[in-house]
Design a protein around this motif. Structure first.
Motif, PDB file in Angstrom:
ATOM      1  N   ALA A   1       3.940  14.267  -5.890  1.00 38.03           N
ATOM      2  CA  ALA A   1       4.985  13.771  -6.158  1.00 38.03           C
ATOM      3  C   ALA A   1       6.169  12.364  -4.926  1.00 38.03           C
ATOM      4  CB  ALA A   1       5.585  13.787  -7.434  1.00 38.03           C
ATOM      5  N   VAL A   2       6.381  14.065  -4.177  1.00 38.95           N
ATOM      6  CA  VAL A   2       7.348  13.846  -3.215  1.00 38.95           C
ATOM      7  C   VAL A   2       7.030  12.507  -2.817  1.00 38.95           C
ATOM      8  CG1 VAL A   2       7.956  15.901  -2.945  1.00 38.95           C
ATOM      9  CG2 VAL A   2       6.827  14.721  -1.454  1.00 38.95           C
ATOM     10  N   ALA A   3       5.952  11.929  -2.553  1.00 41.39           N
ATOM     11  CA  ALA A   3       5.693  10.945  -1.915  1.00 41.39           C
ATOM     12  C   ALA A   3       5.859   9.572  -2.324  1.00 41.39           C
ATOM     13  CB  ALA A   3       3.528  10.666  -1.721  1.00 41.39           C
ATOM     14  N   TYR A   4       6.523   9.674  -3.504  1.00 40.97           N
ATOM     15  CA  TYR A   4       6.830   8.583  -4.528  1.00 40.97           C
ATOM     16  C   TYR A   4       8.672   8.573  -3.972  1.00 40.97           C
ATOM     17  CZ  TYR A   4       8.578   5.445  -8.079  1.00 40.97           C
ATOM     18  OH  TYR A   4       9.186   4.628  -8.805  1.00 40.97           O
TER      19      TYR A   4
ATOM     20  N   LEU B   1      -4.603   6.309 -13.458  1.00 42.59           N
ATOM     21  CA  LEU B   1      -5.371   5.671 -12.698  1.00 42.59           C
ATOM     22  C   LEU B   1      -5.820   7.023 -11.478  1.00 42.59           C
ATOM     23  CD1 LEU B   1      -7.466   4.190 -11.392  1.00 42.59           C
ATOM     24  CD2 LEU B   1      -6.456   2.910 -10.293  1.00 42.59           C
ATOM     25  N   ILE B   2      -4.120   7.525 -11.007  1.00 40.08           N
ATOM     26  CA  ILE B   2      -4.661   8.613 -10.361  1.00 40.08           C
ATOM     27  C   ILE B   2      -5.048  10.297 -10.997  1.00 40.08           C
ATOM     28  CG2 ILE B   2      -3.544   9.848  -9.028  1.00 40.08           C
ATOM     29  CD1 ILE B   2      -1.096   8.396  -8.733  1.00 40.08           C
TER      30      ILE B   2
ATOM     31  N   ILE C   1      -2.691   6.399  -4.218  1.00 42.60           N
ATOM     32  CA  ILE C   1      -3.933   7.054  -4.326  1.00 42.60           C
ATOM     33  C   ILE C   1      -5.418   7.881  -3.642  1.00 42.60           C
ATOM     34  CG2 ILE C   1      -6.193   5.815  -5.583  1.00 42.60           C
ATOM     35  CD1 ILE C   1      -4.235   3.692  -7.310  1.00 42.60           C
ATOM     36  N   ALA C   2      -5.520   7.629  -2.610  1.00 40.17           N
ATOM     37  CA  ALA C   2      -6.041   7.888  -1.128  1.00 40.17           C
ATOM     38  C   ALA C   2      -5.714   8.980  -1.444  1.00 40.17           C
ATOM     39  CB  ALA C   2      -5.854   6.939  -0.098  1.00 40.17           C
ATOM     40  N   MET C   3      -4.123   9.510  -1.336  1.00 39.60           N
ATOM     41  CA  MET C   3      -3.386  11.295  -0.667  1.00 39.60           C
ATOM     42  C   MET C   3      -4.104  12.623  -1.692  1.00 39.60           C
ATOM     43  SD  MET C   3       0.167  12.523  -0.487  1.00 39.60           S
ATOM     44  CE  MET C   3       0.499  12.133  -2.147  1.00 39.60           C
ATOM     45  N   TYR C   4      -4.217  11.565  -3.101  1.00 39.73           N
ATOM     46  CA  TYR C   4      -4.865  12.697  -4.749  1.00 39.73           C
ATOM     47  C   TYR C   4      -6.444  12.341  -5.084  1.00 39.73           C
ATOM     48  CZ  TYR C   4       0.317  12.624  -6.397  1.00 39.73           C
ATOM     49  OH  TYR C   4       1.225  13.263  -6.321  1.00 39.73           O
ATOM     50  N   LEU C   5      -7.035  11.093  -4.082  1.00 40.00           N
ATOM     51  CA  LEU C   5      -8.006  10.682  -4.194  1.00 40.00           C
ATOM     52  C   LEU C   5      -8.753  12.429  -3.066  1.00 40.00           C
ATOM     53  CD1 LEU C   5     -10.883  10.283  -5.268  1.00 40.00           C
ATOM     54  CD2 LEU C   5     -10.366   8.056  -3.401  1.00 40.00           C
TER      55      LEU C   5
ATOM     56  N   LEU D   1       0.961  -1.164   0.190  1.00 36.06           N
ATOM     57  CA  LEU D   1      -0.105   0.169   0.178  1.00 36.06           C
ATOM     58  C   LEU D   1       1.169   1.811   0.117  1.00 36.06           C
ATOM     59  CD1 LEU D   1      -3.041  -0.816   2.460  1.00 36.06           C
ATOM     60  CD2 LEU D   1      -3.025  -1.136  -0.266  1.00 36.06           C
ATOM     61  N   LEU D   2       2.169   1.034   1.005  1.00 32.22           N
ATOM     62  CA  LEU D   2       2.946   2.475   0.454  1.00 32.22           C
ATOM     63  C   LEU D   2       3.473   2.909  -0.880  1.00 32.22           C
ATOM     64  CD1 LEU D   2       5.184   1.507   3.308  1.00 32.22           C
ATOM     65  CD2 LEU D   2       3.059   3.407   3.687  1.00 32.22           C
ATOM     66  N   THR D   3       3.673   1.743  -2.059  1.00 27.87           N
ATOM     67  CA  THR D   3       3.917   1.923  -2.614  1.00 27.87           C
ATOM     68  C   THR D   3       2.802   3.307  -3.697  1.00 27.87           C
ATOM     69  OG1 THR D   3       5.277   0.276  -3.170  1.00 27.87           O
ATOM     70  CG2 THR D   3       4.840   1.440  -5.160  1.00 27.87           C
TER      71      THR D   3
END
Length: 632
Positions: free
Chosen positions: A414-417, A456-457, A372-376, A365-367
């Motif tokens: 995108a820093v989450a990546y 998808l995002i 996805i949840a953050m962008y939503l 889920l961390l990947t």
């Protein structure tokens, strides 16, 4: 050493060991030795050469396990890396001979014949035990064996290391518990043995484990080494007496110099002969480490003198002279030591990595799950703040603000990546150093696996924000909005890949990526329009700013085919932007684009898409080149 029962003891499977013998009997290296090995670095204070490993000699035969021991800073990791033809230390110079079967071995020969298990082995937490070993086999063995034979080899290794019950258990992630620390160490070794190496280097294989787990790990390694004639060289910090007894050979270092090297069984007699007897009630390893450690001595001068006496005793010993004689360089025979390549082709390796990355992406889920949840969440925030904007003059600036916010913060987040990318790079560097694949395969697989998830995002974000904010109501307008956001995310992730490849340190990569995004926001054309932007920032940074092209494209998408009602003051229309519709009390959207100096014909839009794709390619290409020139 553990003496397993005829069936199973401590997870040790005798039948599995017999099956494994079919796959680990092709080792051709009968001895591994080094002669007069020296490692020097430049002293930071006086800039003069500083020796961190001095005149080291060693010899290990097939089936033996050698323990490299010494206090912290003694040079054991330096020696291990030098022997494996890895970077021994930063800007280090390595001199001496490293030999397989008495013949000098270069970097390529040694890496094809050996595997290296790092102290913090970069196992992928979302893979199962079987998948971990199987992917290692697929990357290293390629098409040299059949699928059935590969599965048999994997199953034999899993059973031989007592991991049958955990075969379908994931390694473990921060959110999902997996196997234990000792089982991870055994798995790390098993995933390297699947390549059938002749030599296995282990960096602190028992670090962080308790005494029982340490002994268990080394017992498995010792048994496999003996039964399959594998040379094992391991750096060990402070083993228990039972673990110490599992080693065949023992090399003690202090201050970069050898204090002893020989059979473990001869350690007691040697130190007794030089006047340094090991007390009977002491753990030999612990006593010797304390004896040659001068860091915490109350009388440092006396401790240094005693250590020098130990070094001198070894230099003049018969054991050292015999070792020097046995490590002479032999003339190469008619058939030199060779080893077939274990590196898969770039295309095949990329497909295997893509498969592995896909498993990681949907399980961990961390990947992508958290992203996805953050962008939503960001989409819901944006859609409800800029909720159903009317097509009036007062909404023009809110529309522009919403366009900037959507594109800029999609990119910024995108820093989450950064964390998953650093994890991927750790795995890549380990597997590249073991000769499994190169940076091209990694770059291709890393790019391709991101495409469906980033799309998808972008799709989820667009579905929520586009209709809630009341952007131009048409299918074409929606799909252009989606395209700009998708390209925005691809460019932002390419930037993260480049930055983390250069600086794979979490805090540094995070700071640099955030700074770059702040720079792109500043020069993108929203906060300061192009007519007012400083010439330096405009020509040096604006035209390579991917956010600028996204903002322009989304502005054209919204304003090229829309009109807005002017405000009315005292019954008269007051238009903020003048256009040919002013007499009708309306504003044509193209007037807004003209105010921002944005062209709005199809030719320019196509050019912006092309520039964005070029920026994405350049980021990925630069990331590839950084990985290619980096040493492993």
């Amino acid at each position: 050493m553990v003496s397993p029962s005829p069936d199973k003891a401590n997870g040790y499977d005798v039948e599995a060991q017999a099956g494994l013998a079919r796959y680990l009997t092709n080792n051709t290296v009968q001895s591994f030795s080094w002669r007069n090995l020296n490692v020097t670095v430049k002293d930071h204070k006086n800039k003069q050469p500083l020796s961190i490993l001095t005149s080291s000699y060693g010899l290990v035969a097939a089936g033996q396990v050698l323990a490299l021991m010494g206090p912290s800073g003694s040079g054991k990791t330096t020696l291990l890396n030098a022997l494996a033809h890895r970077v021994a230390a930063s800007n280090a110079q390595v001199a001496g001979d490293i030999m397989m079967d008495g013949q000098r071995a270069n970097r390529t020969m040694l890496r094809q014949a050996s595997s290296y298990v790092e102290q913090e082995d970069a196992l992928i937490g979302s893979l199962t035990v079987r998948e971990t070993v199987d992917f290692a086999a697929r990357l290293s063995l390629g098409q040299t064996i059949s699928s059935a034979e590969r599965h048999n080899r994997v199953d034999s290794l899993i059973a031989a290391f007592g991991l049958n019950q955990q075969a379908n258990t994931i390694v473990g992630t921060p959110l999902q518990k997996g196997i234990s620390g000792g089982q991870k160490r055994r798995l790390g070794v098993a995933s390297q043995l699947v390549t059938s190496p002749s030599i296995l280097f282990l960096d602190e294989p028992t670090s962080g484990l308790d005494s029982a787990a340490s002994r268990e790990v080394m017992s498995y390694i010792s048994d496999v080494a003996k039964q399959h004639h594998i040379i094992v060289i391991a750096s060990i910090h402070q083993p228990s007496s039972s673990t110490f007894a599992l080693f065949d050979q023992f090399l003690l270092l202090s201050a970069g110099k050898t204090c002893f090297q020989g059979p473990t069984s001869e350690t007691q007699a040697y130190f007794e002969r030089i006047g340094r007897p090991i007390p009977g009630h002491y753990n030999p390893a612990e006593y010797l480490l304390d004896h040659v450690n001068t860091d915490f001595a109350k009388d440092r001068a006396r401790a240094d003198q005693q250590l020098q006496q130990v070094h001198d005793a070894w230099e003049s010993s018969d054991e050292n002279q015999r070792l020097i004689e046995r490590t002479t360089v032999q003339s190469p025979p008619e058939k030199s030591v060779t080893s077939s390549s274990k590196t898969a082709s770039s295309s095949r390796a990329a497909l295997i990595l893509l498969h592995r990355n896909w498993i990681k992406a949907y399980r961990d889920l961390l990947t992508y799950g958290t992203r996805i949840a953050m962008y939503l969440g960001l989409a819901i925030l944006m859609g409800t703040v800029w909720l159903r904007l009317p097509y009036e003059q007062t909404s023009i600036q809110p529309f522009i603000n919403a366009i900037f916010f959507g594109g800029a913060f999609m990119s910024f987040m995108a820093v989450a990546y950064v964390p998953p990318m650093i994890e991927d790079l750790q795995t890549f560097r380990k597997e590249r150093a073991n000769g499994l694949y190169g940076p091209l395969s990694f770059t291709i697989a890393n790019f391709l696996i991101g495409l469906p998830f980033l799309f998808l995002i972008a799709l989820l974000f667009s579905v929520v924000t586009y209709w809630l904010s009341n952007f131009r109501s048409s299918a074409g307008g929606f799909f252009w909005y989606l395209l700009w956001l998708f390209l925005d995310l691809l460019a932002a992730e390419g930037l993260v890949v480049l930055v983390t490849s250069v600086a794979p340190i979490f805090v540094v990569a995070l700071a640099v990526t955030a700074f770059a995004n702040g720079l792109w926001m500043s020069v993108g054309g929203f906060l300061v329009d192009l007519g007012s932007l400083n010439v330096f920032w405009k020509y040096v940074f604006h035209y390579i700013d991917y956010q600028a092209y996204v903002f322009q494209g989304m502005m054209v998408n919204q304003f090229r085919d829309t009109t807005y009602t002017c405000a009315r003051v005292d019954g008269k229309a007051q238009c903020m932007y003048l256009s040919d519709l002013a007499a009708k009390g309306k504003i044509r959207g193209t007037a807004v684009l003209d105010a921002y100096h944005y062209a709005h014909d199809d030719k320019h839009i196509g050019k912006w898409v092309g520039i964005l794709i070029s920026i994405i390619v350049v980021y990925r290409l630069l990331g590839y080149l950084v990985l290619r020139i980096q040493k492993s």
